[in-house]
Scaffold this motif. Structure first.
Motif, PDB file in Angstrom:
ATOM      1  N   SER A   1     -75.315  28.546  51.814  1.00  0.00           N
ATOM      2  CA  SER A   1     -76.770  28.754  51.887  1.00  0.00           C
ATOM      3  C   SER A   1     -77.300  28.360  53.256  1.00  0.00           C
ATOM      4  O   SER A   1     -78.103  29.076  53.877  1.00  0.00           O
ATOM      5  N   ASP A   2     -76.852  27.205  53.748  1.00  0.00           N
ATOM      6  CA  ASP A   2     -77.299  26.705  55.053  1.00  0.00           C
ATOM      7  C   ASP A   2     -76.847  27.645  56.170  1.00  0.00           C
ATOM      8  O   ASP A   2     -77.623  27.985  57.067  1.00  0.00           O
ATOM      9  N   ALA A   3     -75.587  28.086  56.120  1.00  0.00           N
ATOM     10  CA  ALA A   3     -75.046  28.948  57.164  1.00  0.00           C
ATOM     11  C   ALA A   3     -75.741  30.312  57.173  1.00  0.00           C
ATOM     12  O   ALA A   3     -76.068  30.850  58.239  1.00  0.00           O
ATOM     13  N   LYS A   4     -75.974  30.879  55.983  1.00  0.00           N
ATOM     14  CA  LYS A   4     -76.639  32.182  55.905  1.00  0.00           C
ATOM     15  C   LYS A   4     -78.083  32.095  56.407  1.00  0.00           C
ATOM     16  O   LYS A   4     -78.572  33.013  57.076  1.00  0.00           O
ATOM     17  N   ARG A   5     -78.758  30.997  56.090  1.00  0.00           N
ATOM     18  CA  ARG A   5     -80.129  30.799  56.571  1.00  0.00           C
ATOM     19  C   ARG A   5     -80.148  30.686  58.101  1.00  0.00           C
ATOM     20  O   ARG A   5     -81.005  31.276  58.766  1.00  0.00           O
ATOM     21  N   GLU A   6     -79.167  29.969  58.649  1.00  0.00           N
ATOM     22  CA  GLU A   6     -79.079  29.809  60.101  1.00  0.00           C
ATOM     23  C   GLU A   6     -78.777  31.150  60.783  1.00  0.00           C
ATOM     24  O   GLU A   6     -79.362  31.474  61.820  1.00  0.00           O
ATOM     25  N   LEU A   7     -77.880  31.915  60.183  1.00  0.00           N
ATOM     26  CA  LEU A   7     -77.539  33.226  60.745  1.00  0.00           C
ATOM     27  C   LEU A   7     -78.742  34.166  60.722  1.00  0.00           C
ATOM     28  O   LEU A   7     -79.006  34.881  61.695  1.00  0.00           O
ATOM     29  N   LYS A   8     -79.464  34.148  59.605  1.00  0.00           N
ATOM     30  CA  LYS A   8     -80.631  35.016  59.480  1.00  0.00           C
ATOM     31  C   LYS A   8     -81.695  34.645  60.501  1.00  0.00           C
ATOM     32  O   LYS A   8     -82.314  35.512  61.125  1.00  0.00           O
ATOM     33  N   GLU A   9     -81.869  33.354  60.692  1.00  0.00           N
ATOM     34  CA  GLU A   9     -82.910  32.877  61.614  1.00  0.00           C
ATOM     35  C   GLU A   9     -82.605  33.244  63.059  1.00  0.00           C
ATOM     36  O   GLU A   9     -83.500  33.621  63.821  1.00  0.00           O
ATOM     37  N   HIS A  10     -81.323  33.153  63.456  1.00  0.00           N
ATOM     38  CA  HIS A  10     -80.970  33.362  64.855  1.00  0.00           C
ATOM     39  C   HIS A  10     -80.449  34.765  65.160  1.00  0.00           C
ATOM     40  O   HIS A  10     -80.194  35.092  66.317  1.00  0.00           O
ATOM     41  N   SER A  11     -80.273  35.583  64.107  1.00  0.00           N
ATOM     42  CA  SER A  11     -79.814  36.953  64.337  1.00  0.00           C
ATOM     43  C   SER A  11     -80.978  37.931  64.379  1.00  0.00           C
ATOM     44  O   SER A  11     -80.817  39.075  64.783  1.00  0.00           O
ATOM     45  N   THR A  12     -82.161  37.480  63.938  1.00  0.00           N
ATOM     46  CA  THR A  12     -83.337  38.345  63.936  1.00  0.00           C
ATOM     47  C   THR A  12     -83.862  38.503  65.353  1.00  0.00           C
ATOM     48  O   THR A  12     -84.152  37.507  66.025  1.00  0.00           O
ATOM     49  N   PRO A  13     -83.970  39.737  65.853  1.00  0.00           N
ATOM     50  CA  PRO A  13     -84.483  39.933  67.216  1.00  0.00           C
ATOM     51  C   PRO A  13     -85.897  39.385  67.360  1.00  0.00           C
ATOM     52  O   PRO A  13     -86.737  39.568  66.480  1.00  0.00           O
ATOM     53  N   LYS A  14     -86.151  38.715  68.460  1.00  0.00           N
ATOM     54  CA  LYS A  14     -87.466  38.126  68.694  1.00  0.00           C
ATOM     55  C   LYS A  14     -88.202  38.925  69.761  1.00  0.00           C
ATOM     56  O   LYS A  14     -87.593  39.381  70.730  1.00  0.00           O
ATOM     57  N   PRO A  15     -89.508  39.128  69.597  1.00  0.00           N
ATOM     58  CA  PRO A  15     -90.259  39.887  70.587  1.00  0.00           C
ATOM     59  C   PRO A  15     -90.223  39.207  71.946  1.00  0.00           C
ATOM     60  O   PRO A  15     -90.234  37.988  72.042  1.00  0.00           O
ATOM     61  N   SER A  16     -90.146  40.016  72.973  1.00  0.00           N
ATOM     62  CA  SER A  16     -90.057  39.476  74.324  1.00  0.00           C
ATOM     63  C   SER A  16     -91.201  40.015  75.181  1.00  0.00           C
ATOM     64  O   SER A  16     -91.616  41.165  75.040  1.00  0.00           O
ATOM     65  N   CYS A  17     -91.680  39.203  76.094  1.00  0.00           N
ATOM     66  CA  CYS A  17     -92.751  39.635  76.990  1.00  0.00           C
ATOM     67  C   CYS A  17     -92.185  40.004  78.358  1.00  0.00           C
ATOM     68  O   CYS A  17     -92.911  40.123  79.335  1.00  0.00           O
TER      69      CYS A  17
ATOM     70  N   THR B   1     -75.017  31.143  66.444  1.00  0.00           N
ATOM     71  CA  THR B   1     -74.507  32.108  65.446  1.00  0.00           C
ATOM     72  C   THR B   1     -73.013  31.912  65.218  1.00  0.00           C
ATOM     73  O   THR B   1     -72.537  32.076  64.091  1.00  0.00           O
ATOM     74  N   ASP B   2     -72.256  31.553  66.253  1.00  0.00           N
ATOM     75  CA  ASP B   2     -70.826  31.277  66.091  1.00  0.00           C
ATOM     76  C   ASP B   2     -70.619  30.048  65.211  1.00  0.00           C
ATOM     77  O   ASP B   2     -69.710  30.008  64.367  1.00  0.00           O
ATOM     78  N   LYS B   3     -71.468  29.037  65.412  1.00  0.00           N
ATOM     79  CA  LYS B   3     -71.367  27.818  64.608  1.00  0.00           C
ATOM     80  C   LYS B   3     -71.720  28.109  63.152  1.00  0.00           C
ATOM     81  O   LYS B   3     -71.103  27.577  62.228  1.00  0.00           O
ATOM     82  N   ALA B   4     -72.704  28.976  62.935  1.00  0.00           N
ATOM     83  CA  ALA B   4     -73.094  29.351  61.577  1.00  0.00           C
ATOM     84  C   ALA B   4     -71.974  30.141  60.901  1.00  0.00           C
ATOM     85  O   ALA B   4     -71.692  29.947  59.710  1.00  0.00           O
ATOM     86  N   ARG B   5     -71.317  31.029  61.661  1.00  0.00           N
ATOM     87  CA  ARG B   5     -70.198  31.796  61.098  1.00  0.00           C
ATOM     88  C   ARG B   5     -69.027  30.885  60.756  1.00  0.00           C
ATOM     89  O   ARG B   5     -68.330  31.086  59.759  1.00  0.00           O
ATOM     90  N   ALA B   6     -68.805  29.859  61.585  1.00  0.00           N
ATOM     91  CA  ALA B   6     -67.745  28.883  61.307  1.00  0.00           C
ATOM     92  C   ALA B   6     -68.034  28.146  60.006  1.00  0.00           C
ATOM     93  O   ALA B   6     -67.143  27.931  59.175  1.00  0.00           O
ATOM     94  N   ALA B   7     -69.297  27.755  59.821  1.00  0.00           N
ATOM     95  CA  ALA B   7     -69.695  27.089  58.574  1.00  0.00           C
ATOM     96  C   ALA B   7     -69.538  28.035  57.385  1.00  0.00           C
ATOM     97  O   ALA B   7     -69.137  27.624  56.288  1.00  0.00           O
ATOM     98  N   LEU B   8     -69.842  29.312  57.610  1.00  0.00           N
ATOM     99  CA  LEU B   8     -69.724  30.322  56.554  1.00  0.00           C
ATOM    100  C   LEU B   8     -68.266  30.455  56.100  1.00  0.00           C
ATOM    101  O   LEU B   8     -67.971  30.467  54.895  1.00  0.00           O
ATOM    102  N   ILE B   9     -67.355  30.545  57.066  1.00  0.00           N
ATOM    103  CA  ILE B   9     -65.922  30.611  56.745  1.00  0.00           C
ATOM    104  C   ILE B   9     -65.496  29.362  55.985  1.00  0.00           C
ATOM    105  O   ILE B   9     -64.728  29.433  55.020  1.00  0.00           O
ATOM    106  N   SER B  10     -66.005  28.209  56.393  1.00  0.00           N
ATOM    107  CA  SER B  10     -65.682  26.947  55.727  1.00  0.00           C
ATOM    108  C   SER B  10     -66.122  26.975  54.261  1.00  0.00           C
ATOM    109  O   SER B  10     -65.410  26.511  53.376  1.00  0.00           O
ATOM    110  N   GLY B  11     -67.314  27.512  54.021  1.00  0.00           N
ATOM    111  CA  GLY B  11     -67.830  27.584  52.658  1.00  0.00           C
ATOM    112  C   GLY B  11     -66.975  28.473  51.777  1.00  0.00           C
ATOM    113  O   GLY B  11     -66.653  28.113  50.630  1.00  0.00           O
ATOM    114  N   TYR B  12     -66.575  29.634  52.298  1.00  0.00           N
ATOM    115  CA  TYR B  12     -65.713  30.538  51.526  1.00  0.00           C
ATOM    116  C   TYR B  12     -64.336  29.919  51.286  1.00  0.00           C
ATOM    117  O   TYR B  12     -63.726  30.115  50.239  1.00  0.00           O
ATOM    118  N   PHE B  13     -63.868  29.157  52.256  1.00  0.00           N
ATOM    119  CA  PHE B  13     -62.582  28.476  52.098  1.00  0.00           C
ATOM    120  C   PHE B  13     -62.655  27.445  50.974  1.00  0.00           C
ATOM    121  O   PHE B  13     -61.696  27.260  50.217  1.00  0.00           O
TER     122      PHE B  13
END
Length: 221
Positions: free
Chosen positions: A191-207, A71-83
Motif C-alpha cells: 500500500s505504501d509503495a503503490k501510494r508513493e509510486l502514484k504520487e511521484h509518477s503523476t506528471p506535474k504541471p511545469s511553468c 520511484t526506484d525506491k518505491a519499486r524496490a519496496a513493491l518487490i519486497s512486499g510481493y516477496f
C-alpha cells in the motif's frame, strides 16, 4: 560540492551501513534457525527462519535502491512486499504438511533458538529505528524488523506452551499467526509503495514552457 550533496551522500552512506548489518544478521540467522528448526521439527522456527531469508533478500533489494530515484525506491519496496506474500504461501504449505503428516516439536530448542533470534532482531530493530519514518524502502525495512521481533516472541511462547500442554498444536498455531503477520506486513508495504509510486509518477504541471512572468506581462499589455 554543495552542502546539499554532502547531506545526501551522508544519508545514503548511513542507509547502506544499516542495511548491510541487517542483511548480514538475517542471513546468518536464517541458516542457524532453519537448521535448528528442522532438527526440532518446529513449524514456528522454520517459518521464522524463512522470514529471515526473505528479509535478507529484501534488505539486498533496499541496498540496490539507496541513492536512486524515489520511484526506484518505491519499486524496490513493491518487490519486497510481493516477496513477503510468496514467503507466506511457502510457510502455509509447510504448516499444512505438518498437520497432515504430524510433528513432534522440541520445546527447549524452540525457546532457546527463539531467544537467540529475538536478540538478533531487537538489534536489527535498534539499527533501523531512526529510519522508520524515512524513505519508502527504509520504512519497509522497519516493518520487516518489527514483524520479526513479534514472530520471535510468538515462537518463545509456543515453545513454552508445547512443553506445558505436551502438544504440537501451539507450534502450528504460532506458525499460522506468523503467516498472518507476514501477510499484514506485505499489505502495509504494498500500500505504501503503490501510494508513493502514484504520487511521484503523476506528471506535474511545469511553468518552464514560457519565461517566468510572461503571462503577467501579457496581461499588463
Amino acid at each position: 560540492m554543495s552542502d546539499c550533496d554532502c547531506e545526501v551522500e551522508l544519508k545514503d552512506g548511513d542507509q547502506k551501513t544499516v542495511l548491510y548489518w541487517l542483511l548480514g544478521i538475517n542471513a546468518v540467522m536464517f541458516v542457524l534457525e532453519l537448521g535448528v528448526g528442522w532438527f526440532a521439527q518446529s513449524t514456528g522456527l522454520i517459518a521464522d527462519s524463512l522470514d529471515m531469508l526473505a528479509d535478507a533478500i529484501v534488505y539486498g533489494i533496499a541496498l540496490y535502491a539507496v541513492g536512486r530515484a524515489i520511484t526506484d525506491k518505491a519499486r524496490a519496496a513493491l518487490i519486497s512486499g510481493y516477496f513477503q506474500l510468496l514467503l507466506a504461501i511457502f510457510i502455509l504449505i509447510d504448516i499444512i504438511r505438518r498437520i497432515a503428516f504430524g510433528s513432534d516439536p522440541a520445546s527447549h530448542l524452540m525457546m532457546g533458538m527463539g531467544l537467540v533470534a529475538l536478540a538478533a532482531n531487537v538489534t536489527c530493530l535498534l539499527l533501523i529505528q531512526k529510519h522508520r519514518h524515512g524513505e519508502v524502502h527504509m520504512r519497509a525495512s522497519w516493518i520487516f524488523s518489527t514483524n520479526d521481533v513479534l514472530a520471535n516472541l510468538g515462537v518463545i511462547i509456543s515453545g513454552a506452551l508445547v512443553a506445558w500442554v505436551g502438544s504440537r498444536w501451539p507450534d502450528i498455531v504460532i506458525g499460522s499467526l506468523i503467516v498472518i503477520l507476514i501477510l499484514r506486513g506485505a499489505w502495509l508495504i504494498l500500500s505504501d509503495a503503490k501510494r508513493e509510486l502514484k504520487e511521484h509518477s503523476t506528471p506535474k504541471p511545469s511553468c518552464c514552457d514560457k519565461p517566468c512572468g510572461s503571462s503577467q506581462n501579457s496581461e499588463n499589455h
